[in-house]
Design an enzyme around this catalytic site. Structure first.
Site, PDB file in Angstrom:
ATOM      1  N   ARG A  47       0.854  -1.193   0.000  1.00  0.00           N
ATOM      2  CA  ARG A  47       0.000   0.000   0.000  1.00  0.00           C
ATOM      3  C   ARG A  47       0.892   1.246   0.000  1.00  0.00           C
ATOM      4  O   ARG A  47       2.026   1.205   0.443  1.00  0.00           O
ATOM      5  CB  ARG A  47      -0.874   0.012   1.251  1.00  0.00           C
ATOM      6  CG  ARG A  47      -1.843  -1.136   1.344  1.00  0.00           C
ATOM      7  CD  ARG A  47      -2.538  -1.151   2.705  1.00  0.00           C
ATOM      8  NE  ARG A  47      -3.493  -2.228   2.803  1.00  0.00           N
ATOM      9  CZ  ARG A  47      -3.219  -3.439   3.318  1.00  0.00           C
ATOM     10  NH1 ARG A  47      -2.009  -3.714   3.779  1.00  0.00           N
ATOM     11  NH2 ARG A  47      -4.152  -4.369   3.372  1.00  0.00           N
ATOM     12  N   LYS A  72      -2.022  -1.811   7.388  1.00  0.00           N
ATOM     13  CA  LYS A  72      -3.392  -1.362   7.599  1.00  0.00           C
ATOM     14  C   LYS A  72      -4.150  -2.307   8.535  1.00  0.00           C
ATOM     15  O   LYS A  72      -4.966  -1.881   9.332  1.00  0.00           O
ATOM     16  CB  LYS A  72      -4.099  -1.282   6.244  1.00  0.00           C
ATOM     17  CG  LYS A  72      -5.529  -0.827   6.300  1.00  0.00           C
ATOM     18  CD  LYS A  72      -6.110  -0.770   4.902  1.00  0.00           C
ATOM     19  CE  LYS A  72      -7.578  -0.426   4.932  1.00  0.00           C
ATOM     20  NZ  LYS A  72      -8.143  -0.425   3.575  1.00  0.00           N
ATOM     21  N   HIS A 127      -3.490   3.484  -6.288  1.00  0.00           N
ATOM     22  CA  HIS A 127      -3.928   2.237  -5.659  1.00  0.00           C
ATOM     23  C   HIS A 127      -4.127   1.113  -6.682  1.00  0.00           C
ATOM     24  O   HIS A 127      -4.049  -0.070  -6.338  1.00  0.00           O
ATOM     25  CB  HIS A 127      -5.200   2.467  -4.854  1.00  0.00           C
ATOM     26  CG  HIS A 127      -5.515   1.359  -3.903  1.00  0.00           C
ATOM     27  ND1 HIS A 127      -4.730   1.071  -2.801  1.00  0.00           N
ATOM     28  CD2 HIS A 127      -6.512   0.442  -3.906  1.00  0.00           C
ATOM     29  CE1 HIS A 127      -5.246   0.031  -2.161  1.00  0.00           C
ATOM     30  NE2 HIS A 127      -6.318  -0.359  -2.807  1.00  0.00           N
ATOM     31  N   ARG A 130      -1.453  -1.506  -6.818  1.00  0.00           N
ATOM     32  CA  ARG A 130      -1.588  -2.629  -5.882  1.00  0.00           C
ATOM     33  C   ARG A 130      -2.474  -3.723  -6.485  1.00  0.00           C
ATOM     34  O   ARG A 130      -2.159  -4.907  -6.405  1.00  0.00           O
ATOM     35  CB  ARG A 130      -2.154  -2.128  -4.552  1.00  0.00           C
ATOM     36  CG  ARG A 130      -2.349  -3.207  -3.490  1.00  0.00           C
ATOM     37  CD  ARG A 130      -2.582  -2.551  -2.135  1.00  0.00           C
ATOM     38  NE  ARG A 130      -3.241  -3.400  -1.168  1.00  0.00           N
ATOM     39  CZ  ARG A 130      -2.644  -4.349  -0.445  1.00  0.00           C
ATOM     40  NH1 ARG A 130      -1.357  -4.569  -0.596  1.00  0.00           N
ATOM     41  NH2 ARG A 130      -3.331  -5.058   0.420  1.00  0.00           N
ATOM     42  N   HIS A 153      -3.743  -9.260   3.205  1.00  0.00           N
ATOM     43  CA  HIS A 153      -5.186  -9.400   3.353  1.00  0.00           C
ATOM     44  C   HIS A 153      -5.507 -10.515   4.346  1.00  0.00           C
ATOM     45  O   HIS A 153      -4.906 -11.583   4.310  1.00  0.00           O
ATOM     46  CB  HIS A 153      -5.843  -9.713   2.003  1.00  0.00           C
ATOM     47  CG  HIS A 153      -5.902  -8.536   1.103  1.00  0.00           C
ATOM     48  ND1 HIS A 153      -5.029  -8.351   0.060  1.00  0.00           N
ATOM     49  CD2 HIS A 153      -6.723  -7.461   1.105  1.00  0.00           C
ATOM     50  CE1 HIS A 153      -5.313  -7.217  -0.549  1.00  0.00           C
ATOM     51  NE2 HIS A 153      -6.327  -6.658   0.077  1.00  0.00           N
ATOM     52  N   TYR A 162      -9.077  -7.574  -5.256  1.00  0.00           N
ATOM     53  CA  TYR A 162      -7.870  -7.020  -5.860  1.00  0.00           C
ATOM     54  C   TYR A 162      -7.352  -7.837  -7.032  1.00  0.00           C
ATOM     55  O   TYR A 162      -6.481  -7.388  -7.757  1.00  0.00           O
ATOM     56  CB  TYR A 162      -6.757  -6.916  -4.806  1.00  0.00           C
ATOM     57  CG  TYR A 162      -6.939  -5.753  -3.885  1.00  0.00           C
ATOM     58  CD1 TYR A 162      -6.228  -4.575  -4.076  1.00  0.00           C
ATOM     59  CD2 TYR A 162      -7.832  -5.801  -2.832  1.00  0.00           C
ATOM     60  CE1 TYR A 162      -6.400  -3.493  -3.243  1.00  0.00           C
ATOM     61  CE2 TYR A 162      -8.007  -4.732  -1.989  1.00  0.00           C
ATOM     62  CZ  TYR A 162      -7.293  -3.581  -2.203  1.00  0.00           C
ATOM     63  OH  TYR A 162      -7.471  -2.505  -1.379  1.00  0.00           O
TER      64      TYR A 162
END
Length: 176
Positions: A47, A72, A127, A130, A153, A162
């Protein structure tokens, strides 16, 4: 009162040509190491905030790994470096400590907007790099748990938001 329609950003795969156009435009940017930041984003699936928090002490050049200390999801993770990511970081290494990319998130956002326009890619967000990186990990044949380990994740459902299959590759695999 009518609720606003939630228009979802359509994420398209970033082609190699698009990637090269972004890197070329970033090389012309006054923002220091922006092209290297873009390469690392595509090569590591990190990220933006993780990249900007990366410190030189988090990189193990001998083991070809880097440590994401602040993620995150609240967990740290180790990411193996591709040859391209390793070479990019090695070229940048100044021998000093501190942040690898001493930039603010807003500075990167603004610089990326200029680079994106210069490259002629109107619908690409930072983004999306990613998204592309995660899709490429699947293209390389990594399993779902392996990609989740690298991307950070916690759930498969989040991870699959994603992953975007390359329809051309799927067609070739099906013999069309």
């Amino acid at each position: 009162m009518k609720l606003p329609i939630n228009i979802e950003h359509v994420v398209n795969r970033i082609s190699v040509a698009d990637e090269h156009a972004l890197i070329k435009a970033a090389l012309q940017s006054r923002t220091k190491n922006l092209s290297e930041l873009l390469v690392l984003a595509i090569e590591t699936a990190m990220r933006r905030g993780e990249l900007l928090a990366l410190e030189w002490r988090d990189i193990d050049f001998e083991r070809h790994e880097l440590l994401v200390r602040r993620s995150k999801n609240g967990k740290s993770r180790t990411i193996p470096l591709t040859a391209r990511a390793h070479a990019t970081l090695a070229r940048m290494k100044t021998g000093s400590g501190g942040l690898v990319f001493p930039l603010s998130g807003n500075a990167v956002r603004l610089a990326f907007e200029r680079v994106r326009r210069r490259a002629g890619l109107k619908d690409v967000r930072f983004h999306d790099l990613r998204h592309e990186a995660i899709s490429r990990l699947f293209d390389r044949g990594l399993t779902t748990p392996e990609v989740a380990l690298l991307s950070g994740h916690k759930t498969v459902s989040q991870l699959f938001r994603y992953a975007h299959a390359d329809i051309g590759r799927v067609s070739r695999l099906l013999g069309k």
